[in-house]
Design an enzyme around this catalytic site. Structure first.
Site, PDB file in Angstrom:
ATOM      1  N   LYS A 123      57.927  41.665  52.512  1.00 53.02           N
ATOM      2  CA  LYS A 123      58.675  41.302  51.309  1.00 53.02           C
ATOM      3  C   LYS A 123      59.169  42.532  50.543  1.00 53.02           C
ATOM      4  O   LYS A 123      59.586  42.440  49.391  1.00 53.02           O
ATOM      5  CB  LYS A 123      57.840  40.412  50.401  1.00 53.02           C
ATOM      6  CG  LYS A 123      57.549  39.063  51.047  1.00 53.02           C
ATOM      7  CD  LYS A 123      57.169  37.999  50.053  1.00 53.02           C
ATOM      8  CE  LYS A 123      57.006  36.663  50.772  1.00 53.02           C
ATOM      9  NZ  LYS A 123      56.317  35.668  49.988  1.00 53.02           N
ATOM     10  N   THR A 136      52.479  38.965  45.946  1.00 52.48           N
ATOM     11  CA  THR A 136      53.297  37.761  45.806  1.00 52.48           C
ATOM     12  C   THR A 136      52.545  36.465  46.116  1.00 52.48           C
ATOM     13  O   THR A 136      53.075  35.385  45.970  1.00 52.48           O
ATOM     14  CB  THR A 136      54.542  37.838  46.730  1.00 52.48           C
ATOM     15  OG1 THR A 136      54.089  38.036  48.070  1.00 52.48           O
ATOM     16  CG2 THR A 136      55.428  39.004  46.340  1.00 52.48           C
ATOM     17  N   GLY A 137      51.282  36.591  46.555  1.00 54.27           N
ATOM     18  CA  GLY A 137      50.479  35.392  46.798  1.00 54.27           C
ATOM     19  C   GLY A 137      50.116  34.740  45.470  1.00 54.27           C
ATOM     20  O   GLY A 137      50.368  35.305  44.402  1.00 54.27           O
ATOM     21  N   GLU A 183      21.003  40.915  40.712  1.00 58.33           N
ATOM     22  CA  GLU A 183      20.507  39.624  41.145  1.00 58.33           C
ATOM     23  C   GLU A 183      19.629  39.824  42.367  1.00 58.33           C
ATOM     24  O   GLU A 183      19.537  40.939  42.886  1.00 58.33           O
ATOM     25  CB  GLU A 183      21.682  38.659  41.423  1.00 58.33           C
ATOM     26  CG  GLU A 183      22.697  39.180  42.412  1.00 58.33           C
ATOM     27  CD  GLU A 183      23.993  38.358  42.440  1.00 58.33           C
ATOM     28  OE1 GLU A 183      24.451  37.890  41.390  1.00 58.33           O
ATOM     29  OE2 GLU A 183      24.556  38.194  43.530  1.00 58.33           O
ATOM     30  N   ILE A 226      38.999  42.283  45.028  1.00 56.90           N
ATOM     31  CA  ILE A 226      38.554  41.030  44.414  1.00 56.90           C
ATOM     32  C   ILE A 226      38.153  40.007  45.485  1.00 56.90           C
ATOM     33  O   ILE A 226      37.257  39.201  45.290  1.00 56.90           O
ATOM     34  CB  ILE A 226      39.693  40.425  43.552  1.00 56.90           C
ATOM     35  CG1 ILE A 226      40.224  41.460  42.550  1.00 56.90           C
ATOM     36  CG2 ILE A 226      39.247  39.152  42.862  1.00 56.90           C
ATOM     37  CD1 ILE A 226      39.208  41.980  41.565  1.00 56.90           C
ATOM     38  N   THR A 227      38.822  40.041  46.621  1.00 57.74           N
ATOM     39  CA  THR A 227      38.653  39.060  47.696  1.00 57.74           C
ATOM     40  C   THR A 227      37.188  38.711  47.981  1.00 57.74           C
ATOM     41  O   THR A 227      36.355  39.592  48.148  1.00 57.74           O
ATOM     42  CB  THR A 227      39.278  39.604  48.996  1.00 57.74           C
ATOM     43  OG1 THR A 227      40.596  40.030  48.706  1.00 57.74           O
ATOM     44  CG2 THR A 227      39.288  38.535  50.083  1.00 57.74           C
ATOM     45  N   HIS A 260      26.480  33.897  46.199  1.00 56.11           N
ATOM     46  CA  HIS A 260      26.941  35.185  46.714  1.00 56.11           C
ATOM     47  C   HIS A 260      26.320  35.452  48.085  1.00 56.11           C
ATOM     48  O   HIS A 260      25.143  35.174  48.308  1.00 56.11           O
ATOM     49  CB  HIS A 260      26.524  36.329  45.775  1.00 56.11           C
ATOM     50  CG  HIS A 260      27.316  36.351  44.502  1.00 56.11           C
ATOM     51  ND1 HIS A 260      26.828  36.913  43.351  1.00 56.11           N
ATOM     52  CD2 HIS A 260      28.548  35.897  44.210  1.00 56.11           C
ATOM     53  CE1 HIS A 260      27.741  36.803  42.392  1.00 56.11           C
ATOM     54  NE2 HIS A 260      28.795  36.173  42.890  1.00 56.11           N
TER      55      HIS A 260
END
Lengths: 399, 292
Positions: B43, B17-18, B209, B96-97, B248
């Site tokens: 929630k 819900t964020g 990388e 993903i954070t 990164h």
């Protein structure tokens, strides 16, 4: 986040790690006062005046000197404070010294010979664990030791769930050839050091040298402490340890606008969304005959404001002869970025250098059309290949 | 076939819900991903984007049979969210954070050890199997279905690679964004291994990388296992200076083995088609496949 030696030592001391005591000063007068205090506190006869900058190799660069009396403390501090200290880590322009750490003399004569060691703690990425590295070659660059005499380095990996065990600390202390009281001191030193590392959320500790004094004490003579930026929210009090005079002013300004900018020495500026693509864009610049002037990641929300802020920062670098903007739109739409570029361009006014805008992804063609029809000195490209060719072309014109 | 996610994946969103969670959940649903619900502690019982919200991952798994989770919760709570998903029996956890403290990730990774769980990320764009499931934040339209697998540390550079592959007339089997942090759940070698074992994947693009040794490890593994499929490789950061973090958290040159040059050399020695220019990923893949 890097911090100064004196700050790192204060943190270590608070965790029970024995350190070479010292008092920081920013004027020669304060330095003398610091030395006087230090004499009272520790009985030290000599004083070490140590330049406080965020770079290694300070001793070789002339930033660490021994004073035999208070008058020499004043003279040496006067010389070191304000100097541009050049070391192998500062670049040729050096770094200005704003503070000196007046430290006790720990190499005093006694029953045994003083001996220097190396201790470091860092993350072993491959193992996903912290590793403690120790070496008998104190004072040496650990990378050199690792390359030429790797057998002189001992490593202990720490199980994160149970933490550092005493036997591991003993293994390290034995590997350093210590015995008696010095051995016990080293075991305690290593355990306290590791606890400090974990509890402060550090990403690197380098104690080089760790000293065994002539009376068999173990203490940290230097302390390079690097704190994990991602964990600073847990350590609000560390915010004050940041010394922005150590950072590039443009980088400080960029971070205020939420931009991730690193200043480099080249002639082509770049502005990109995403860190990997930003590095790849720097590489493209090089392959096209230029040199990247910066790394700049505008992040996910490239819009008129961030593009303008990015422009302004890049344009403050007088070496920049051209700018390559490379945005791969996904969530960010190409036409909006294009409009952002045009708006920012107009807001800034007299931009006298060529700009290449490469937009790809959502609404890329429309973005390119907006750029082409803007009437500004801005070139559009859709494919990365075309952008590279444009850079080469533009640089020919500039030269 | 394909790897990690497909049309049968039942996906829940942690941090549903964020603002980030909502936005990308909506995008995933529009793409056609089977999003079965979400978790936001406190929630539970509500409905969000026409899907049920649960208080715990355990409840979500019990009620929906979810087997994949995507995590958008803020950095301070993300490692906890990973462990909660693992505890509830989620098999593929995609985080993903960005900005999770390293110490938290050390603990989370240790917690996952020995369990039959695949963690992707953190600090990654997610995973997409075109026309089946997008479990991530990538622009779905760039990824057309095909037989090229992609493994990449970076977000937009993954999109770039996918775009070049598609423009070369090829397509993507599954693209895995493994993440740019110093500690990630699935290192390059493991992601490459998944694609090597996937019968639908004919060739692989491997994008790395500066920093760490994951690409070299993957390259050596590719050689040891007989170079079974063509691999095109690129390492970003050939021009990055030593000791400076390039965006990164993991992109920093510490030692000599961390440089793009060193990694590219090892990759070449291991029979990988290394491109110096990131603009040539598509062309090089065509050559590697004997189509150009």
């Amino acid at each position: 986040m890097n911090i100064h030696e004196y700050q790192g030592k204060e943190i270590l001391k608070s965790y029970g790690v024995r350190i070479q005591e010292g008092i920081v000063a920013d004027t020669p007068e304060d330095a003398v006062e610091a030395a006087r205090m230090l004499h009272m506190q520790t009985g030290t006869q000599f004083y070490v005046v140590k330049a406080q900058i965020h770079a290694g190799g300070r001793g070789k660069g002339g930033g660490v000197k021994v004073a035999k009396n208070l008058e020499e403390v004043r003279e040496l501090s006067k010389k070191i404070l304000g100097m541009q200290l050049v070391t192998h880590q500062t670049g040729p322009e050096g770094k200005k010294v704003n503070k000196v750490l007046i430290s006790q003399d720990v190499y005093y004569p006694g029953p045994s010979k003083p001996k220097e060691y190396y201790l470091g703690i860092l993350l072993d990425r491959a193992k996903g664990r912290n590793v403690i590295m120790a070496s008998t070659e104190g004072g040496m660059d650990i990378e050199e030791v690792a390359e030429h005499t790797p057998e002189k380095i001992t490593k202990e990996w720490v199980d994160p769930l149970v933490g550092l065990q005493p036997f591991q600390a003993r293994k390290i202390a034995f590997s350093l050839g210590l015995e008696g009281n010095a051995f016990k001191e080293m075991v305690n030193f290593i355990q306290a050091l590791y606890r400090a590392y974990v509890e402060t959320d550090s990403s690197m500790f380098e104690i080089n040298p760790v000293l065994k004094t002539s009376d068999d004490k173990i203490l940290a003579v230097d302390a390079k402490v690097n704190l994990d930026d991602n964990a600073l929210f847990r350590h609000k009090n560390y915010a004050e340890l940041r010394d922005i005079t150590e950072e590039d002013p443009l980088e400080v300004e960029a971070s205020k606008s939420g931009l991730n900018y690193v200043k480099l020495d080249g002639n082509v500026g770049c502005m990109v969304n995403g860190a990997g693509l930003a590095m790849a864009t720097m590489d493209i610049i090089k392959l096209s005959g230029g040199e990247p002037a910066n790394f700049l990641d505008v992040g996910g929300g490239a819009n008129a404001q961030t593009v303008e802020a990015g422009f302004r920062i890049i344009l403050k670098d007088p070496n920049v002869k051209a700018i390559l903007i490379n945005v791969f739109g996904g969530i960010v739409r190409g036409d909006r970025v294009a409009n952002g570029v045009v708006e920012a361009y107009k807001a800034i006014g007299n931009i006298n250098i060529p700009i290449i805008v490469r937009l790809q992804g959502t609404n890329a063609e429309e973005g390119a059309r907006i750029i082409d029809e803007s009437g500004l000195k801005v070139y559009s490209a859709v494919l990365l290949k075309d952008a590279a060719a444009r850079v080469t072309e533009v640089l020919k014109g500039v030269k | 076939m394909s790897v990690l996610v497909n049309k049968n994946s039942k996906v829940i969103v942690q941090g549903f819900t964020g603002s980030e969670g909502s936005f990308h959940a909506q995008q995933m649903i529009e793409y056609g991903t089977n999003v079965v619900g979400g978790v936001t502690p406190g929630k539970g019982g509500n409905t969000h984007l026409d899907r049920p919200v649960f208080n715990t991952v355990q409840q979500a798994v019990e009620k929906t049979g979810a087997d994949v989770s995507i995590i958008f919760v803020p950095p301070a709570f993300a490692a906890d969210a990973i462990m909660e998903a693992a505890d509830a029996g989620i098999k593929v956890i995609i985080t993903i954070t960005e900005g999770i403290p390293t110490k938290d990730m050390i603990y989370a990774k240790e917690y996952l050890k020995g369990k039959d769980i695949r963690l992707i990320g953190p600090n990654c764009p997610g995973v997409i199997t075109p026309e089946e499931a997008k479990v991530g934040i990538m622009p779905g339209f760039v990824f057309k279905k095909g037989k090229i697998g992609i493994v990449s540390k970076s977000g937009t550079l993954t999109y770039e690679a996918a775009d070049q592959i598609v423009k070369a007339g090829l397509g993507i089997s599954t693209a895995i964004g493994i993440g740019g942090d110093p500690i990630i759940g699935t290192p390059t070698k493991e992601a490459v291994e998944l694609l090597m074992n996937d019968p639908e994947t004919e060739a692989i693009v491997m994008i790395g990388e500066i920093g760490g040794g994951m690409e070299s490890e993957a390259a050596r593994w590719i050689k040891e296992t007989g170079n079974k499929k063509p691999v095109v490789g690129f390492i970003a950061g050939q021009t990055a200076p030593k000791g400076r973090r390039m965006g990164h958290a993991g992109a920093i040159i510490g030692g000599a083995d961390d440089t793009a040059e060193a990694k590219m050399r090892i990759m070449r020695e291991c029979g990988i088609h290394v491109v110096e220019s990131p603009a040539l990923i598509g062309d090089t893949m065509l050559k590697a496949l004997g189509k150009a």
